[in-house]
Motif scaffolding. Structure first.
Motif, PDB file in Angstrom:
ATOM      1  N   ASP A  49       1.634  -6.119  11.400  1.00 21.44           N
ATOM      2  CA  ASP A  49       1.702  -7.536  11.024  1.00 21.44           C
ATOM      3  C   ASP A  49       2.127  -7.741   9.580  1.00 21.44           C
ATOM      4  N   VAL A  50       1.871  -6.766   8.725  1.00 26.09           N
ATOM      5  CA  VAL A  50       2.198  -6.881   7.301  1.00 26.09           C
ATOM      6  C   VAL A  50       3.675  -6.600   7.047  1.00 26.09           C
ATOM      7  N   GLY A  51       4.268  -5.671   7.803  1.00 25.93           N
ATOM      8  CA  GLY A  51       5.676  -5.334   7.615  1.00 25.93           C
ATOM      9  C   GLY A  51       5.999  -3.928   8.071  1.00 25.93           C
ATOM     10  N   VAL A  52       7.114  -3.422   7.554  1.00 24.52           N
ATOM     11  CA  VAL A  52       7.594  -2.088   7.925  1.00 24.52           C
ATOM     12  C   VAL A  52       6.737  -1.035   7.228  1.00 24.52           C
ATOM     13  N   ILE A  53       6.244  -0.085   8.005  1.00 25.87           N
ATOM     14  CA  ILE A  53       5.398   0.983   7.475  1.00 25.87           C
ATOM     15  C   ILE A  53       6.218   2.243   7.224  1.00 25.87           C
ATOM     16  N   LYS A  54       7.114   2.550   8.177  1.00 26.60           N
ATOM     17  CA  LYS A  54       7.887   3.787   8.090  1.00 26.60           C
ATOM     18  C   LYS A  54       9.170   3.619   8.892  1.00 26.60           C
ATOM     19  N   GLU A  55      10.234   4.269   8.410  1.00 26.77           N
ATOM     20  CA  GLU A  55      11.498   4.304   9.146  1.00 26.77           C
ATOM     21  C   GLU A  55      12.016   5.734   9.154  1.00 26.77           C
TER      22      GLU A  55
END
Length: 119
Positions: free
Chosen positions: A89-95
């Motif tokens: 919900d906060v955003g991108v954690i890892k890519e």
């Protein structure tokens, strides 16, 4: 097509049918694994978004890792480069960029586990 195939594979898995019993019209890659916290080692529920490596704004399919097991499953085309994006919900954690193996027949299972920072 990939999203439909992923849904079907999930239904078959829940029904107790192994992936070797499921037949697709083209060879596909079953990408599966778990997501866990780097700090605690506990499993984490996140959205696993699969995007085209050529256009990262284009989501091809997605899955949500299970909150109790941390497991996820997506079905992908062979010999294709993808961006795997883990997000909450906060955003991108890892890519991470992956390339699926070249397939001429059969379905192949690829295991990919992710460890993410949660704090």
């Amino acid at each position: 097509m990939i999203a439909v195939a992923a849904s079907l594979a999930l239904i078959f898995t829940v029904a107790g049918v192994s992936h070797s019993d499921v037949k697709f019209s083209k060879p596909v890659v079953l990408l599966r694994g778990t997501v866990q916290s780097a700090e605690t080692g506990k499993v984490v529920s996140v959205k696993v978004s699969i995007r085209s490596a050529e256009n990262v704004n284009e989501e091809i399919t997605s899955s949500t890792s299970n909150s109790e097991s941390g497991k996820y499953l997506v079905i992908l085309a062979s010999n294709t480069k993808y961006l795997v994006r883990l997000q909450n919900d906060v955003g991108v954690i890892k890519e991470e960029t992956i390339r699926t193996p070249v397939l001429t027949e059969n379905t192949v299972e690829v295991n990919k586990n992710f460890t993410i920072k949660t704090k």
